[in-house]
Design an enzyme around this catalytic site. Structure first.
Site, mmCIF file in Angstrom:
data_model
loop_
_atom_site.group_PDB
_atom_site.id
_atom_site.type_symbol
_atom_site.label_atom_id
_atom_site.label_comp_id
_atom_site.label_asym_id
_atom_site.label_seq_id
_atom_site.Cartn_x
_atom_site.Cartn_y
_atom_site.Cartn_z
ATOM 1 C CG HIS A 433 -0.233 0.021 2.838
ATOM 2 N ND1 HIS A 433 0.295 0.845 3.635
ATOM 3 C CD2 HIS A 433 0.268 -0.834 3.165
ATOM 4 C CE1 HIS A 433 0.909 0.974 3.640
ATOM 5 N NE2 HIS A 433 0.634 -0.461 4.291
ATOM 6 C CB CYS A 452 0.891 -3.899 5.349
ATOM 7 S SG CYS A 452 -0.277 -5.045 5.672
#
Length: 541
Positions: A433, A452
């Site tokens: 992301h 992440c």
């Protein structure tokens, strides 16, 4: 290398005993009827193979016929190829199996009965299957080494291995078992090179661990010059000064070791320069084992995230077509990014951030107990998704276990996920992301996230993915982005994602590159290999 073109049996079993279908056993032994021999042989195989379902299935399908213990040349060739391969496992950085070779040889030499021969038959098959598994899909089980190494090794088929050795040219088949990737072959070559360097005494004296920079001179600069020369980064020279050639060599070294390529030999750079050949060889051997864990088919287009390199790449037909810096999980027990492979299915433009439960209870609940208005940029929602009035809730009554609410950050430029996320749904809740924290990408070591993978150039990453399904991917992306609405965009062609952890790689130019063991995982892998019997040359480098 040991080859056994003929089994050395007792005199009673020489002369055709391994070819059970041919009838008579050796002279001096009371012969059994041919059918009784066959039955005893089959019973021995069935019994010995029962502990391995794959081997047992192969012999059932093969009508319990031998592939190792017949008197023919093909059987002898299979035995010879297998025992030679078992004697040469160190080439692949795997534990020595000379003890097993000796045990198998002894078992063959001591075979006295038809039952003994059946046991030898299965012992050789199980040795092949174990060898094939180790060399094709890895010797170690990743999750048993570190709980962040959640990668599932590719499945291997005992039946396929045994069918392959039965039907193919034995030496050729056994050689075909190792990974066929160009990276694996390059790592094998680098392993041999480093072993040769160790035998030759390594890279010479180390450098004093203090900062050195352009313009300086003296013995420490000479030591740096000599070390870089022996490593292949600098042509031989007599300079005692940190001149332009030394600076350029330092920059090349830094670039190939994941360091900021500023040409200044700070303590971090000197520490890497001083790493002995043995340390680099360990990294290469570990990288070979890790390469065996990866799927054989990576995908003609795939995303490759190397955690130690802090990069994310798009690879098309083996060539890197896009690369960006990344941030990985912080080096804490509950934040380290895991290693696994999955398939990217879609992206979400203008995403909401649905705060993971662990972050809600560990980070935000303590803040809410102190101040109900804390973290106002994040909505608190009930189990129906309705926004909760903070003023009506006594947060002090809740524990991490009893907290009944969820938290969500709506789409915005301040959103923790930035303006786009790339999804490959997985049980680890890991994805790629954007991020508003752009300053982190300028740092050399980029381990700051909750697990992440954050991308420095997420828009460009999106354009590259969309290029196969849009004539103008940039315009399409920004049209959706400018709507401000949370929008799911399916990828017409799903893309495999491989999140790996490599401290040793060989570049497309054939140059070895090394990275720091940011999570200490490679040290654990090496320790497990060493416990299993992998050894290095003892000469210091």
């Amino acid at each position: 290398m040991m080859c056994f073109p003929h089994l050395s049996l007792s005199p009673k079993l020489r002369g055709g005993a391994f070819a059970l279908a041919l009838g008579g056993l050796g002279a001096g032994m009371t012969p059994l009827p041919a059918q009784a021999q066959v039955t005893a042989f089959k019973q021995a195989i069935a019994e010995a193979a029962s502990v391995d379902d794959g081997v047992a299935a192969f012999y059932r399908e093969n009508d319990y016929l031998p592939i190792w213990t017949g008197a023919g040349e093909k059987d002898r060739a299979r035995r010879s190829a297998l025992l030679a391969a078992l004697s040469n496992l160190s080439v692949h950085g795997l534990p020595d199996r000379s003890v097993e070779v000796a045990r198998l040889t002894e078992q063959m030499q001591n075979a006295r009965t038809t039952r003994d021969i059946g046991m030898v038959e299965v012992a050789l098959s199980r040795a092949l299957v174990e060898y094939a598994n180790d060399i094709q899909t890895g010797f170690l089980v990743p999750s048993q080494i570190d709980d962040g190494m959640v990668r599932v090794k590719p499945e291997a088929s005992s039946n396929a291995f045994l069918t392959g050795i039965r039907d193919g040219q034995p030496t050729t088949f056994i050689r075909s078992l190792a990974p066929k990737s160009s990276q694996y072959r390059a790592l094998m070559k680098e392993k041999l090179r480093l072993e040769g360097l160790i035998q030759d005494g390594g890279w010479g004296p180390t450098v004093a661990n203090r900062k050195l920079e352009p313009g300086q001179s003296g013995p420490d600069v000479v030591a740096l010059r000599n070390r870089l020369t022996s490593m292949g980064y600098l042509e031989r020279s007599a300079t005692m000064t940190y001149d332009g050639s030394v600076e350029a060599a330092v920059q090349r070294f830094q670039a190939e070791h994941g360091l900021e390529a500023d040409g200044v030999a700070g303590k971090g750079t000197i520490a890497e320069v001083n790493k002995p050949v043995q340390a680099r060889l360990k990294s290469v051997i570990v990288a070979m084992e890790r390469e065996r864990w990866l799927p054989t088919e990576r995908g003609e287009r795939h995303v490759l995230v190397n955690q130690t390199d802090f990069t994310a790449k798009i690879v098309d037909h083996g060539n890197i077509t896009f690369e960006t810096r990344s941030v990985i999980g912080k080096n804490q027990s509950d934040r380290r990014s895991p290693e696994f492979s999955d398939v990217m299915e879609h992206m979400v433009i203008n995403p909401s951030w649905y705060v993971p439960r662990s972050i809600v209870t560990k980070e935000y609940l303590p803040q809410l107990k102190e101040n109900p208005n804390a973290a106002r940029h994040i909505e608190i929602t009930d189990n129906r998704g309705r926004q909760v009035d903070r003023s009506a809730v006594d947060f002090t009554q809740f524990t991490a276990r009893s907290f009944p609410f969820a938290m969500r950050q709506p789409p915005s430029r301040r959103n923790a996920l930035g303006l786009v996320k790339f999804m490959f749904p997985n049980k680890h809740n890991i994805y790629l992301h954007d991020t508003p924290a752009k300053n982190l990408f300028s740092r050399e070591v980029r381990a700051y996230s909750h697990g992440c993978i954050r991308l420095a150039q997420p828009f460009e990453f999106a354009y590259a993915l969309l290029a196969r399904q849009s004539e103008d991917p940039k315009a399409f992306f920004h049209r959706v982005l400018n709507s401000g609405k949370e929008t799911k965009v399916e990828l017409e062609q799903n893309v495999p994602v491989h999140i790996i952890y490599r401290t040793a790689i060989v570049s497309s130019k054939g140059r070895p590159e090394f990275r720091r063991d940011v999570y200490g995982r490679d040290a654990k892998v090496w320790a497990a290999l060493e416990r299993a019997g992998v050894v290095l040359t003892s000469v210091q480098g």
